[in-house]
Scaffold this active site. Structure first.
Site, short mmCIF file in Angstrom:
data_model
loop_
_atom_site.label_atom_id
_atom_site.label_comp_id
_atom_site.label_asym_id
_atom_site.label_seq_id
_atom_site.Cartn_x
_atom_site.Cartn_y
_atom_site.Cartn_z
N SER A 483 -10.30 -7.70 27.93
CA SER A 483 -9.20 -8.59 27.56
C SER A 483 -9.66 -10.00 27.29
O SER A 483 -9.26 -10.63 26.29
CB SER A 483 -8.14 -8.59 28.67
OG SER A 483 -8.66 -9.11 29.88
N ASP A 484 -10.50 -10.56 28.16
CA ASP A 484 -10.93 -11.95 27.98
C ASP A 484 -11.89 -12.09 26.80
O ASP A 484 -11.83 -13.08 26.07
CB ASP A 484 -11.54 -12.53 29.25
CG ASP A 484 -12.61 -11.64 29.85
OD1 ASP A 484 -12.82 -10.51 29.37
OD2 ASP A 484 -13.24 -12.07 30.84
N CYS A 485 -12.75 -11.09 26.59
CA CYS A 485 -13.64 -11.13 25.42
C CYS A 485 -12.83 -11.06 24.13
O CYS A 485 -13.14 -11.75 23.15
CB CYS A 485 -14.64 -9.98 25.47
SG CYS A 485 -15.69 -10.01 26.94
N GLU A 488 -11.14 -14.58 23.68
CA GLU A 488 -12.04 -15.65 23.26
C GLU A 488 -12.50 -15.44 21.82
O GLU A 488 -12.59 -16.39 21.04
CB GLU A 488 -13.24 -15.74 24.21
CG GLU A 488 -12.90 -16.11 25.65
CD GLU A 488 -12.28 -17.49 25.78
OE1 GLU A 488 -12.48 -18.34 24.87
OE2 GLU A 488 -11.61 -17.76 26.80
#
Length: 759
Positions: A483-485, A488
Site C-alpha cells: 500500500s505505501d509503495c 509513494e
C-alpha cells in the site's frame, strides 16, 4: 572487481520477466573490470570499514558509488558549504547545498531509472541460503570462489566483540545468528578454529558457553534439523494439515500475515516430510562441535521449548507450550499413521500447489528472502531435477548485494520504494531544468514497474489479494502489492502528470491511475487505517491467543494497520482527488476522513506515533504529520499536530539534530541514541515533519538549527555520511536502507529552502 548489472536477464533459460527485467540489479565478478586505481580505492574502503566496524556498522555502498560515478563521469564542481557559528543561513548557501546533493544523487541513478541501494542488515538471511545450496549440492555452482570470499568477509566484519552475531548488524549476539553464521563459515570451508581473527573458535565458544545449540529458537531448530545437526523430534509441530482445514475457520493460514504464511508454508512441508539433508563428514563434525552432550544421547523431546535468553524477544508462555505439547504428543503420532497419514499426503500436495503458485506469480523472487529460500528447498525436495528448482536458482542473484563490508543477502530489494523517495526529494529541489534526464528515466521506471495484472487464475483461493495497479517494494516482477509503495509511486506519477512531457515524458494513463487508487482503497480497514501487503481482516484475538510460534519476532500472526501506510495513502489520495475530482469522489473523501481519524486515534500520549518500518517514533511522527498536513490539519486546527510538534521540539538535540536508538522499536518507548548523538536521516525526518506542520510561522529557530547541522555535515562529493541504520521490520529486525543517507537530509534541506524565508 565486482560490477552491478542493471535490467539484465542474462541467458538463463529458466528466468522470465513481465517487464523486460526493469529494476533488476545483479552483481557479477569481472576480473578485468576496473583500473588499478579503482581496485586500490575499493580495497582502501574495505580496510577502512574493517578498522571502524565497531563504530559505524552499516556500509556506505562504496562499490556501487564508484561504478555509478565512473559511468556518469561525475565530478562535484559546486563548492562545499559551511555555516559558521553565529552565522545566518542564506538562500544562496542552501541553494548550493541543494544543488550539490541533487547532482550527486542524480549520478547514482541506474540506466533503467531506478536507484540501486542496499536493503539488508539482518544476519539471519544469508546462512539459510548457504545451507540450502549445500544440502542440494549446488553451493559451488551458485557461489564460486569470489562469492564465498565476500560472504566470509561480511561475516567477519559483523562478528561482535564477544564472538557472536546479532539478529542484525547493530545488536547484541544471539544464539540464532551466531549458530547460523558459524555453520555458514564451516560450510564455506573454514575449519573449526579457522576464520579471520579466530572467528570460528570465538563463535563456537559463544555458543557452548550458553548451553549449545539446543537453546537455538524454533526457526534455528528447523534449519538445523534440515541440515542434520538437530533432530525433528526437538522441533515444535508445524502441521501441514492446517492447510487443508476449511477456509472459514479463523485459524486457517489464509488469515495469517503473508510473510509468516510464506515462511511456514514450506516449513510445514519440510516438517511433514521430516526432510534431512545428506549426512556428510562435515555434518558429523558440526554435531560434535555445537552440542554440549553427545548427539545420540540428547533427549530431543525435552529441548523443544529451550531458547537462549538472548533470543527471547517474544516469550512463549505456559499455555502456549502446553498447546505445542498436545500437538506433539497426540496430533502428530495420529497424523503419521494410516489412515490419517492420507491426510498428510493430501496436505503436502496442497502445500506444493501453493508454493508453485507463489513462485510463478512472483517470477521465483517470492515475497521475500526468508520465504524464497525455503520454498526453493521444498521444490528441490519434491523434484531435485525439476524446472521449479532451476527457476529458483536463476533468481538467487536478485537478492545478493555487495558493498565494502562484503556480500550480503537482502531481505527484499527496495528499488521502487527508494526511487519514489529520491524523485520526490529531487522535485523538492526546484532545479527541474538540471534534472530533466533524471526525471525522464525515473518516470519511465515507475511506469514500467507498475503491476499490470492480478495474480493468475482463482487467486483468492490461493490466498492472494488483488495487485493490478499496485507497485511493489522492489520491482514489477515481484508482484506483491504494497500500500505505501503504491501510494509513494502514485504521488510521483501524479506530480509528473502536472509537468511538461518534454521534461518528464508522457504521463501515465488515467485508467492505470484508477487501478492504483482502487488497490489503495482495498487496504483500508474499518478503523480507517491501512495495512501493508494485504487487508487486515483477521480477528485480533489470533495474535492475542499466543499462536505466534517464533520466539524472535512479535506481531507475526496477522496483518495490522500502520500509521506510515495510512499517511502515505492520505497524501496520494488528496493529490489524486485534486487532479481527478469526480472519480469515486465520495469513497475517496470518506477514505481520507477515516484515515485521518485513525492517525489521530493512534497517537501516543507524548505526541508521537510508533513507526513500524523505520526507527521509530521520529519516523512514525514524520509520516503522520505529512498525512495530516495533506488532509488540511494544521497546528492551529488540530490538537494531534500540536502534540506532535511538542514531541519533536522536546527531543531535538543540542546540536540541532535528532537521534533515536533502534531500541525504541523493541521497547516501544522513545530512547535517544547513546551520548545524545544526532542521526542525519532522522534529523531529515524531523525537519520535514516540522516544516509541514507550520513550525516556520510559529518559531523557525529549531528549523534553522536542524538545517545548519545537515548543511555542515554534507560531504565533499555532495552526499552525506553513513551512520546508524534507520529501517526496521517486525520491531526487532533492523534494516539498512542504503539510499536513506543521501535522500532524506537533501529532501529536508530542499524543503527548508522552499518553505522558510531566508536572507
Amino acid at each position: 572487481m565486482w560490477r552491478l548489472n542493471i535490467a539484465d536477464g542474462g541467458n538463463d533459460p529458466y528466468i522470465f520477466s513481465t517487464n523486460n527485467f526493469v529494476g533488476r540489479q545483479i552483481w557479477e565478478f569481472d576480473p578485468d573490470y576496473g583500473t588499478p586505481e579503482e581496485r586500490a580505492q575499493v580495497e582502501a574502503n574495505r580496510e577502512n570499514f574493517r578498522k571502524n566496524r565497531f563504530k559505524v556498522k552499516a556500509s556506505s555502498d562504496i562499490l556501487w558509488q564508484i561504478q555509478a560515478l565512473k559511468e556518469k563521469n561525475f565530478e562535484q564542481t559546486i563548492p562545499q558549504v559551511k555555516v559558521g557559528d553565529g552565522e545566518e543561513i542564506t538562500y544562496e548557501a542552501t541553494t548550493r547545498a541543494v544543488r550539490r546533493g541533487a547532482h550527486f544523487l542524480s549520478a547514482l541513478q541506474a540506466s533503467d531509472g531506478h536507484w540501486p541501494a542496499e536493503n539488508a542488515g539482518a544476519l539471519f538471511l544469508f546462512p539459510p541460503m548457504v545451507i540450502s545450496l549445500y544440502v542440494t549440492g549446488h553451493l559451488n555452482a551458485v557461489f564460486p570462489a569470489e562469492h564465498r570470499k565476500e560472504i566470509l568477509r561480511y561475516l567477519y566484519n559483523h562478528q561482535n566483540e564477544d564472538g557472536g552475531w546479532g539478529l542484525h548488524i547493530e545488536v547484541n549476539s544471539t544464539m540464532f545468528c551466531t549458530t547460523l553464521s558459524y555453520i555458514c563459515m564451516r560450510i564455506l570451508g573454514e575449519g573449526p578454529d579457522g576464520g579471520e581473527d579466530n572467528a570460528c573458535a570465538k563463535g563456537r565458544k559463544w555458543i557452548l558457553d550458553r548451553g549449545g545449540v539446543t537453546f537455538i529458537p524454533s526457526w534455528g531448530k528447523t534449519w538445523l534439523s534440515i541440515l542434520g545437526v538437530f533432530d525433528w523430534a526437538g522441533v515444535n509441530p508445524m502441521l501441514p494439515e492446517l492447510w487443508i482445514l476449511p477456509s472459514f475457520l479463523p485459524i486457517h493460514p489464509e488469515n495469517f500475515f503473508c510473510h509468516s504464511r510464506m515462511v511456514y508454508l514450506p516449513m510445514s512441508y519440510l516438517y511433514g516430510k521430516r526432510f534431512v539433508g545428506p549426512i556428510t563428514p562435515l555434518i558429523l563434525q558440526l554435531r560434535e562441535e555445537l552440542h554440549t552432550h553427545p548427539y545420540h544421547e540428547i533427549n530431543w523431546k525435552k529441548v523443544r521449548h529451550l531458547c537462549a535468553r538472548e533470543d527471547l524477544y517474544n516469550p512463549h508462555y505456559l499455555v502456549q507450550d502446553l498447546f505445542w505439547d498436545s500437538l506433539h504428543i497426540f496430533a502428530e503420532p495420529l497424523l503419521t499413521r494410516w489412515p490419517f497419514s492420507k491426510l498428510r499426503e493430501r496436505a503436502l500436495q496442497k502445500i506444493m500447489k501453493h508454493i508453485h503458485y507463489e513462485d510463478e506469480n512472483s517470477r521465483y523472487i517470492n515475497i521475500g528472502n526468508t520465504g524464497k529460500v525455503i520454498c526453493m528447498l521444498a521444490c528441490w525436495v519434491e523434484d531435485p531435477e525439476g524446472d521449479y528448482f532451476r527457476k529458483h536458482l536463476a533468481r538467487i542473484p536478485d537478492y545478493i548485494w555487495i558493498a565494502e563490508d562484503g556480500m550480503k543477502m537482502q531481505g527484499f530489494g527496495s528499488q521502487i520504494w527508494d526511487t519514489s523517495f529520491n524523485i520526490q526529494a529531487l522535485l523538492a529541489c526546484d532545479i527541474t531544468d538540471e534534472m530533466r534526464p533524471t526525471f525522464m528515466k525515473g518516470h519511465d521506471f515507475l511506469k514500467k514497474s507498475q503491476v499490470r495484472d492480478n495474480p493468475s487464475g482463482d487467486f483468492k483461493s490461493m490466498f492472494r489479494h488483488i495487485c493490478k495497479g499496485a507497485w511493489t517494494f522492489s520491482d514489477g516482477d515481484n508482484g506483491w502489492q504494497a500500500s505505501d509503495c503504491t501510494a509513494e509511486a502514485l504521488k510521483c506519477c501524479l506530480l509528473f502528470s502536472m509537468m511538461p512531457p518534454e521534461i518528464v515524458g508522457e504521463k501515465m494513463g488515467a485508467n492505470r491511475l484508477y487501478d492504483a487508487v482502487n488497490i489503495m482503497l482495498s487496504f483500508q480497514s474499518k478503523n480507517g487505517g491501512l495495512s501493508a501487503w494485504e487487508p487486515a481482516g483477521a480477528p485480533q484475538w489470533l495474535e492475542a491467543m499466543l499462536l505466534n510460534p517464533s520466539e524472535l519476532f512479535a506481531d507475526l500472526v496477522i496483518e495490522h494497520e500502520y500509521v506510515e501506510c495510512t499517511a502515505s495513502t492520505i497524501e496520494a489520495l488528496v493529490l489524486f482527488k485534486k487532479l481527478y475530482p469526480h472519480h469515486r469522489k465520495n469513497e475517496i473523501e470518506d477514505a481520507i476522513t477515516n484515515a485521518v481519524q485513525y492517525i489521530e486515534d493512534t497517537q501516543m500520549p507524548d505526541g508521537s506515533w510508533y513507526g513500524h518500518w523505520g526507527v521509530c517514533f521520529i519516523y512514525g511522527t514524520y509520516f503522520a504529520l505529512e498525512g495530516l498536513a495533506a488532509a488540511g490539519r494544521t497546528y492551529d486546527n488540530c490538537l494531534a499536530v500540536r502534540k506532535a510538534v511538542g514531541f519533536l521540539l522536546k527531543s531535538q538535540q543540542d546540536d540541532g539534530g535528532w537521534g533515536e536508538s533502534h531500541l525504541s522499536c523493541l521497547n516501544k518507548k522513545y530512547i535517544p541514541l547513546e551520548g545524545n548523538r544526532s542521526n542525519l536521516v532522522q534529523t531529515g525526518w524531523a525537519l520535514l515533519g516540522l516544516i509541514c506542520s507550520g513550525q516556520v510561522e510559529k518559531d523557525p529557530t529549531p528549523l534553522h538549527r536542524a538545517a545548519k547541522l545537515l548543511i555542515n555535515c554534507q560531504m565533499e562529493d555532495g552526499g552525506f555520511p553513513q551512520q546508524e541504520i534507520t529501517g526496521v521490520y517486525v520491531k526487532n529486525a533492523m534494516l539498512h536502507y542504503g539510499a536513506y543517507r543521501n535522500v532524506f537530509p537533501l529532501w529536508a534541506i530542499a524543503e527548508y529552502r522552499r518553505q522558510v524565508p531566508l536572507p
